[in-house]
Every structure is written in C-alpha cells, then in structure tokens.
Write a protein that holds these residues in place. Sequence first.
Motif: not given
Lengths: 113, 112
Positions: B33, B35, B37, B43, B45, B48, B55-58, B90
């Motif tokens: 994943s 991140y 900052q 922080l 997201f 991922e 699989r996941n998106k911010g 990160l």
Amino acid sequence: GDSVTQMEGPVTLSEEAFLTINCTYTATGYPSLFWYVQYPGEGLQLLLKATKADDKGSNKGFEATYRKETTSFHLEKGSVQVSDSAVYFCALSHTGTASKLTFGTGTRLQVTL
Amino acid sequence: KAGVTQTPRYLIKTRGQQVTLSCSPISGHRSVSWYQQTPGQGLQFLFEYFSETQRNKGNFPGRFSGRQFSNSRSEMNVSTLELGDSALYLCASSLGGSREQYFGPGTRLTVT
C-alpha cells in the motif's frame, strides 16, 4: 465517509507522568482500530490494535480500549519515558479493505526530564 | 528479516516532471500500500496492490499511478508534478487480509 479525530498537540509531559491521547472515530459498521507511532525520520510502527468492541490493545506499557458506545480509542500510558517522544497516529480500517487505513492528524508527544 | 525498503529516500523534482518511487516489501508479503503524508492533509491512502492487481484506491487524481511486479515489488509514478505533490510517500507491506502493515521509512519528494 470514515474519519478519525485526534487531540491537537503537541503534548508536553515530564518523565513518569500519565499520558492520555484522545481519539474518536466516525465509521459505519465495526472497524478495526489502531495506534501507530512515528519516530523522527522513520516510517510508522504499529503500536497496538483492537478489532472489536471492548477489546483492549496493549504494547510497551501503552493501552487503548475499543469503546463502541463512545466511538473512541484513547491511548494511555501510566508512566512515560523520554524515549516515548514521537508522533502518535490513531487509525481505522474495515475488514473488506483492511489495507486502507484512515488516519487521524497525529499528536506529537514530547517528554522531558 | 529485512524490513520494507524504499528508494530513493530523498528526491527533488521540478514542476511538470514525472517521478517514480520504488518499494520492496518484506519477503513473503504480497500486499503493498502507498500513502502520502503532508503537513496539511496528514496521511492519505493512495492505493493498494495485491498479487500484481490494484485492489483499493484512494481519492487521488489519475496523475498518481502504481504497479506491482511478480516479486511483489511496487512502484508509484506521479506525472506532471505540482508543487502540492511535495510530501513524504510511505509504502507499507503485509501478508494481506487483515494482517499487520509494516511501513518503510518513506521517500521525501520535494517539487520546486
């Protein structure tokens, strides 16, 4: 959407003082809750976690209890040391998207002799 | 066991350029994943990857993209850099699922 609210810092304490850092959250369902710590120049380290209501996470003298009724996860330590000086982040995630952490803004703790 | 490594640690770029950041997860970890900052936004997201699939998106613009290789190493790319992209990026790895995430030291990107 999800959100995490932490108390504003910095928090300045004398060594051996009692520490409380407040954290409240807004989320649907039953998220997992975390406290991460970030030392200067480093990434985040998981300090403790709780995955269901009334769970108590603990590590290195730090404790936090998952309170569903008050949507809180306050961090406590009975006697802080200078080495505890760092930034502390409260965070949550959901089971279906466990790797997506929602963080609070962080609370800087400074412990003096 | 070696921790999560990120390269480079520091980077200075000019507005409009693009940048690629690299993350090597802990051996055996398949989830990576990313991140961002910043002092203003904290922080956040980014996305991922698990087994080479996002699989996941911010909530970031399309200028931010990533990929994961078959050895689980991941790269993050930011195109057409803006001053606001200056941040600590990160990377975190985990075994996947609800397992603990382990964070790297970050890459500090400065856009001038």
